[in-house]
Design an enzyme around this catalytic site. Structure first.
Site, short mmCIF file in Angstrom:
data_model
loop_
_atom_site.label_atom_id
_atom_site.label_comp_id
_atom_site.label_asym_id
_atom_site.label_seq_id
_atom_site.Cartn_x
_atom_site.Cartn_y
_atom_site.Cartn_z
N THR A 232 25.52 -27.95 -13.01
CA THR A 232 26.57 -28.57 -13.84
C THR A 232 27.92 -28.15 -13.28
O THR A 232 28.09 -27.02 -12.82
CB THR A 232 26.45 -28.16 -15.31
N VAL B 38 29.58 -42.07 -10.05
CA VAL B 38 28.33 -41.34 -10.26
C VAL B 38 28.51 -39.92 -9.73
O VAL B 38 29.03 -39.73 -8.63
CB VAL B 38 27.15 -42.03 -9.53
N THR C 93 27.11 -31.29 -19.89
CA THR C 93 25.95 -31.74 -19.10
C THR C 93 24.77 -30.83 -19.42
O THR C 93 24.97 -29.63 -19.63
CB THR C 93 26.29 -31.66 -17.60
#
Ligand code: ASP
Length: 331
Positions: free
Chosen positions: A248, A226, A197
């Protein structure tokens, strides 16, 4: 009387001396600062080849370069974080844009968000499948939609209508992530399979803060899942009055702790430094069983690149010449 006069003179002299000292040692606040990350997790030197190590560091440096260029030329923090994130989205080694991890069904579903600390405007997108740079779609939502968050196929339609670059879903898929998906479906856990990420936080010359985050989420995630990256207040937050954060890690935990907003609340309401607020909030994540990291830049320009993992791809650049990238926690 004479004594008082002497005291006054001594007082004035020491006041003058203090003023001189202050003038001679100005606090060297950088005119601008940029922090980036490329994911956190279990990172072991033994599992990293020298080639991959060098590729990651080159990727981080290229992102620092892109964001620094914007800030050095007097550009806005929000443009700098976007520029840095685009470079990482385009780099197949990171879990964002091309090279993102895949859902259980083998497709990339991308999430991204961006926030401008000047006025706390924000834009976020989830489950993007065809926009080459999801962070551009998030920026479009922020600038043009009058809304904050969109999800699903409508994001792809909106981005296309806005003239953003559209790519076929296969563009995002790399052999490395297909292999990682195969391993996950076979029940094999390889820590390196989930990383990457990306995110950035910046303070520009005008003192404005901004944050951006982009991800493919978790390897082998169920379709529709999500994470925290597109959730304003969880994976991303920026407010000139407190701080800018990009996170992250295990997204579910970061959502439950409202990590990004919580860090900025601790800065604003408890007077914590970026580092103190980051560590206190990551402790909360850890207490629930979650792992990950954050990059934080507070209103005073103090920084934190904190993690409760063995490593986090990360970088730091500023107007005073700082320029460093790191991977492992002990670097
Ligand atoms: N936070 C991301 C998510 O949960 C994944 C990561 O940062 O590794 O979607």
């Amino acid at each position: 009387m004479g004594f008082n006069m002497r005291a006054l003179v001594v007082g004035l002299i020491s006041l003058f001396a203090t003023a001189c000292t202050t003038m001679e040692t100005p606090v060297a606040e950088p005119e601008w600062t940029l922090l980036i990350h490329g994911g956190a997790g279990v990172m072991r030197r033994a599992e990293m080849t020298p080639e991959l190590d060098a590729e990651y560091r080159a990727g981080l440096n290229a992102a620092l370069e892109a964001g620094s260029r914007v800030l050095a030329s007097g550009g806005a923090a929000v443009d700098a974080v976007q520029a840095a994130v685009i470079v990482l989205e385009d780099n197949p080694n990171f879990n964002a844009g091309r090279g993102a991890v895949l859902t259980r069904e083998g497709v990339a579903e991308l999430d991204a968000s961006i926030m401008d600390g000047r006025d706390r405007r924000a834009g976020a997108v989830a489950q993007v499948r065809t926009v080459k740079n999801p962070i551009r779609a998030a920026r479009h939502v922020m600038d043009k939609s009058g809304r904050v968050m969109f999800a699903g196929p409508d994001v792809d339609e909106m981005a296309k209508a806005a003239g953003l670059e559209i790519v076929p879903p296969e563009y995002f898929i790399t052999p490395r992530r297909q292999e990682a998906l195969r391993r996950a479906m076979a029940g094999t856990f390889v820590p390196m399979d989930r990383f990457g990420t990306v995110g950035a936080v910046a303070m520009d010359r005008a003192g404005n803060l901004a944050a951006a985050t982009s991800t493919g989420g978790m390897n082998a995630k169920p379709p529709g899942r999500v994470g925290d990256a597109p959730i304003i207040g969880a994976g991303t937050y920026a407010d000139n009055a407190s701080c800018a954060v990009s996170a992250t890690g295990d997204g579910e935990y970061f959502i439950r702790v409202s990590v990004a907003r919580m860090i900025c609340a601790r800065v604003a309401m408890q007077g914590m430094s970026a580092e103190e607020a980051a560590n206190a909030t990551l402790e909360e994540v850890k207490a629930l069983g979650g792992t990950g990291g954050v990059i934080v830049l507070d209103r005073d320009g103090s920084i934190a690149l904190s993690m409760n993992t063995e490593g986090m791809f990360r970088g730091h650049a500023d107007a005073n010449g700082a320029r460093e990238v790191a991977i492992y926690a002990d670097e």
